[in-house]
Structure formats: structure tokens, C-alpha cells
Design an enzyme around this catalytic site. Structure first.
Site, PDB file in Angstrom:
ATOM      1  N   CYS A 167      -6.834 -26.447   9.379  1.00 27.28           N
ATOM      2  CA  CYS A 167      -5.583 -25.723   9.648  1.00 27.28           C
ATOM      3  C   CYS A 167      -4.633 -26.605  10.458  1.00 27.28           C
ATOM      4  O   CYS A 167      -5.067 -27.556  11.119  1.00 27.28           O
ATOM      5  CB  CYS A 167      -5.857 -24.403  10.370  1.00 27.28           C
ATOM      6  SG  CYS A 167      -6.010 -24.533  12.173  1.00 27.28           S
ATOM      7  N   CYS A 171      -5.719 -27.074  14.243  1.00 25.20           N
ATOM      8  CA  CYS A 171      -6.883 -27.932  14.489  1.00 25.20           C
ATOM      9  C   CYS A 171      -6.603 -29.375  14.072  1.00 25.20           C
ATOM     10  O   CYS A 171      -7.038 -30.314  14.747  1.00 25.20           O
ATOM     11  CB  CYS A 171      -8.106 -27.398  13.753  1.00 25.20           C
ATOM     12  SG  CYS A 171      -8.699 -25.814  14.414  1.00 25.20           S
ATOM     13  N   ASP A 204      -8.122  -7.219   1.899  1.00 25.62           N
ATOM     14  CA  ASP A 204      -7.115  -7.356   2.955  1.00 25.62           C
ATOM     15  C   ASP A 204      -7.744  -6.834   4.233  1.00 25.62           C
ATOM     16  O   ASP A 204      -8.635  -5.983   4.191  1.00 25.62           O
ATOM     17  CB  ASP A 204      -5.848  -6.547   2.648  1.00 25.62           C
ATOM     18  CG  ASP A 204      -6.034  -5.067   2.986  1.00 25.62           C
ATOM     19  OD1 ASP A 204      -5.555  -4.640   4.047  1.00 25.62           O
ATOM     20  OD2 ASP A 204      -6.698  -4.343   2.205  1.00 25.62           O
ATOM     21  N   ASP A 210       0.865  -1.178   0.000  1.00 24.43           N
ATOM     22  CA  ASP A 210       0.000   0.000   0.000  1.00 24.43           C
ATOM     23  C   ASP A 210       0.901   1.227   0.000  1.00 24.43           C
ATOM     24  O   ASP A 210       2.084   1.156   0.301  1.00 24.43           O
ATOM     25  CB  ASP A 210      -1.009  -0.018   1.139  1.00 24.43           C
ATOM     26  CG  ASP A 210      -0.382   0.039   2.516  1.00 24.43           C
ATOM     27  OD1 ASP A 210       0.839   0.201   2.584  1.00 24.43           O
ATOM     28  OD2 ASP A 210      -1.108  -0.063   3.507  1.00 24.43           O
ATOM     29  N   HIS A 235      -4.632 -20.136  12.782  1.00 26.58           N
ATOM     30  CA  HIS A 235      -5.994 -20.641  12.566  1.00 26.58           C
ATOM     31  C   HIS A 235      -6.845 -19.600  11.827  1.00 26.58           C
ATOM     32  O   HIS A 235      -7.535 -19.930  10.851  1.00 26.58           O
ATOM     33  CB  HIS A 235      -6.666 -21.004  13.898  1.00 26.58           C
ATOM     34  CG  HIS A 235      -8.139 -21.228  13.756  1.00 26.58           C
ATOM     35  ND1 HIS A 235      -8.674 -22.434  13.354  1.00 26.58           N
ATOM     36  CD2 HIS A 235      -9.200 -20.376  13.896  1.00 26.58           C
ATOM     37  CE1 HIS A 235      -9.999 -22.315  13.264  1.00 26.58           C
ATOM     38  NE2 HIS A 235     -10.343 -21.082  13.590  1.00 26.58           N
ATOM     39  N   CYS A 283     -12.157 -27.835  10.840  1.00 26.60           N
ATOM     40  CA  CYS A 283     -11.107 -26.983  10.259  1.00 26.60           C
ATOM     41  C   CYS A 283      -9.892 -27.815   9.863  1.00 26.60           C
ATOM     42  O   CYS A 283      -9.482 -28.718  10.601  1.00 26.60           O
ATOM     43  CB  CYS A 283     -10.709 -25.906  11.274  1.00 26.60           C
ATOM     44  SG  CYS A 283      -9.338 -24.862  10.739  1.00 26.60           S
TER      45      CYS A 283
END
Length: 379
Positions: free
Chosen positions: A313, A316, A273, A91, A343, A311
Site C-alpha cells: 500500500c 507502507c 462489503d 443498497d 492501508h 504490504c
């Protein structure tokens, strides 16, 4: 480079591919926010690859202040500096014009800041922002703009937006010059323009049409999620996005919650974002399909389940329990923050994958309804 290919559409929602010099981005996409070339919460680039991150976002102003964009250039640019091969968006520093309002002075040439670190004076205008981003060698550079407050008077917003348009033309000229230089690291750096106009639909529409004529690589809608209601934000998107080129990426800056993302995809946005997943994770707030959980709550003390049983991830999958993560957070152990951030970032990136899959299958409307119903049920 910068070829944007629409693969499928459902209503105003778009599913596309965007080719860059650092790889092809599948959209809609969520960009993980690594302000100072790192995701807060001790998350490495290997972690990011593991959780399906496509794009990282870094901040021009912060990296200019520390370690210095010349340092990053000497280190081979941001990709080499942070060992990340995929796309990076930087940015422009324009948002700091808004967020550091007590430390800045705006003129036609640009903005004079006081550094938030040591108080030294910094001047940044369109040319300086482009030079810094060229030194950082990001895939996509954002134009330097002013982000007026959503509650600013209409006359001020109009004046500000007119100046942002003049700044955008200066950004475009400077980037063309920088991309022609032999010593530029990424000579295929792309430029996205930013639509502003606070909550005034007529200013937004006029600005969208003016910047669309500049034939840029992509277009962002800035200055939302800064104090207006969700309804106001959705109304501005309804009015603005149809006036931006449909055959270019549309990026909604700094937004937002999973529900915000679903609503914005439905309105034709394909880049997002937000600091929410990492910031909330560092405070023990984690996302699930049934809504957000606060793992610091006493009710999780003896909870042996993972954060989310459905989940995928790494946290998890491994089976780290809510009770254990709560203990880590209470003990101020960094591992607890790291688990929650990983996560949450996985949750956001996986949400985008599910959105893309739903668009590919032609059932996004049903998917959106199911997700929103789940979030409401969990509140």
C-alpha cells in the site's frame, strides 16, 4: 450488460467476471463502503484507484436524506458527482429498516422513517427506493427489503420474508419502467434481489428458490453478521447459496472479517462489503497477514517498521512508521486516520486479488488454510 462469466471453480468457490455498463468486475470482489458518496477517513477517488478498488458502495437512505437524490441526479448521477468511473452499488435503504428500528413503522406499502438528521418523516417503499436509486444512477441497485433481526420469532421472520418477496416483484416492475424512460441517466441499471430468513435454514432455502425464479441480475444474502455466531452464519450459507443461481453473482451483505471472507468464498460467495476496514482504521486498528494490530498500544511508540513490511500500500511503501502513525493518532491528526484507512482498504482489496490468483492457479484450499493459520497465530 450484466453478463456473468464463470472462469474457474474449486469446490463451491467461484472465480468469475461480471460485465457492467461501468466496466468489468473481477470476482470475488470486495466493495469499499462510501455511505454518503465518500469513504470515511479523507480517502479520494485517486486513492481508491491506487489501492485497487473495483466497486464502491453508497447508501440510498443516507443520500436521499442529504444532499437529496434529486440533487445528485441534477449533478449527473453518483459517478459524475464523486468523480468515479468504475461500478457503484447502492443498497436500498432496507438495512435502515433494521438499524433505525426505533424510528420506523413497517406496512405492506413500505416503511415510514424519521430522519436521523432532522426528525422529518420519510416514506420509502419498493417504488420509492427504485426511484431514488435510479436518480443516483448506480450500476447495481439493491431491492428494497426488510432485514429481520436474527433473534426474531420464526412466525415473524416468515411473515417478513413473504412481504420482502412481494416487495421484490414491485422493485422489478418499477426498475423496468425507470430503465425505459428517456430522462433516466443509467438505463442499464441492474437489480439484485436479497435473500432473508434470519437463522432459519428452511425459510432461507424456500426464499432462495422463490427469488431465483425471478431471473434477476444477481442475488444477495442479507441479514447475517447482525448478532448470530460465525458458525450459524456459515451454516446458513451452506444451506442457502446452493439454492441461488450459480450462473449469477452472489453477494454476502455487510460481511466481514478477512476470515469470514475466506470462508464465504469457499461457500460460493463472490461479492462482499463491510465497514470494518475503514471503521477499524479510524480507531488505529490495522490488518496484517499476522492478524490485527492496535497502533495505539504503547509498544509501538518507538517502532520504526511500516504497518506491514510485506504490504504494497502507499503508506507502507513510503515507509511511514508505526511509531509515527501512532503519534498522529494520539495527536488526533487526521493524517493518522487516513493512513490507517488506506492501508486497511488496500489490505482487503489485495486479499481479494490473492484469492482470485489462488482460484486461477487451482490452489485456493491451500491459500485459505495458510491465511487462516496466519490469523490464528497472530491472535
Amino acid at each position: 450488460m450484466g453478463e456473468y462469466t464463470l472462469l474457474t471453480e474449486e469446490g463451491r468457490a467461484k472465480r468469475a467476471e461480471f460485465q457492467t455498463v461501468h466496466g468489468t468486475i473481477q470476482t470475488p470482489v470486495f466493495m469499499n463502503v462510501g455511505t454518503v458518496a465518500a469513504i470515511k477517513g479523507a480517502v479520494s477517488t485517486e486513492d481508491l484507484e491506487q489501492i485497487g478498488t473495483q466497486v464502491q458502495l453508497s447508501n440510498t437512505y443516507h443520500l436521499h436524506v442529504r444532499p437529496g437524490d434529486e440533487v445528485v441526479k441534477q449533478m449527473g448521477g453518483l459517478h459524475q458527482f464523486m468523480s468515479w468511473k468504475k461500478p457503484i452499488l447502492t443498497d436500498s435503504g432496507g438495512f435502515q429498516v433494521f438499524s433505525l428500528s426505533t424510528l420506523r413503522k413497517i406496512k405492506e406499502e413500505g416503511v415510514t422513517f424519521r430522519s436521523h438528521i432532522d426528525g422529518r418523516k420519510i416514506f420509502m417503499g419498493p417504488e420509492e427506493s427504485m426511484q431514488i436509486q435510479s436518480n443516483l444512477a448506480s450500476t447495481i441497485a439493491m431491492a428494497f427489503d426488510e432485514c429481520p433481526s436474527s433473534v426474531a420469532e420464526k412466525s415473524y421472520v416468515q411473515h417478513s420474508v413473504d412481504r420482502t418477496t412481494r416487495w421484490l416483484e414491485r422493485c422489478r416492475v418499477k426498475m423496468q419502467e425507470l430503465n425505459s424512460r428517456e430522462d433516466t441517466i443509467n438505463r442499464q441499471q441492474m437489480l439484485f434481489g436479497i435473500n432473508q430468513g434470519a437463522v432459519y435454514a428452511d425459510i432461507r432455502i424456500d426464499h432462495a428458490r422463490r427469488i431465483s425464479e425471478m431471473e434477476l441480475d444477481g442475488y444477495a444474502v442479507g441479514g447475517l453478521a447482525v448478532g448470530e455466531t460465525h458458525e450459524e452464519m456459515y451454516h446458513i450459507l451452506d444451506e442457502t447459496v446452493p439454492n441461488l443461481p450459480r450462473n449469477k453473482p452472489t453477494y454476502l451483505m455487510g460481511v466481514g472479517t478477512p476470515a469470514n471472507i475466506l470462508e464465504a468464498v469457499d461457500r460460493g460467495v463472490d461479492f462482499f462489503d463491510c465497514v470494518y476496514p475503514s471503521r477499524n482504521g479510524r480507531h488505529g486498528h490495522v490488518y496484517t497477514n499476522g492478524g490485527k494490530l492496535n497502533l495505539l498500544n504503547a509498544k509501538f511508540e518507538l517502532d520504526q517498521r511500516p504497518i506491514d513490511e510485506h504490504c504494497g500500500c502507499p503508506v507502507c511503501r513510503r515507509g511511514y512508521s508505526r511509531g509515527y502513525i501512532r503519534h498522529l493518532l494520539k495527536a488526533k491528526e487526521m493524517l493518522g486516520l487516513r493512513f490507517c484507512v488506506i492501508h486497511n482498504l488496500y489490505y482487503y482489496n489485495n486479499l481479494m486479488q490473492e484469492i482470485r490468483d489462488a482460484l486461477d492457479a487451482g490452489n485456493f484450499a491451500a491459500y485459505k488454510r495458510m491465511r487462516l493459520d496466519g490469523y490464528l497465530a497472530g491472535e
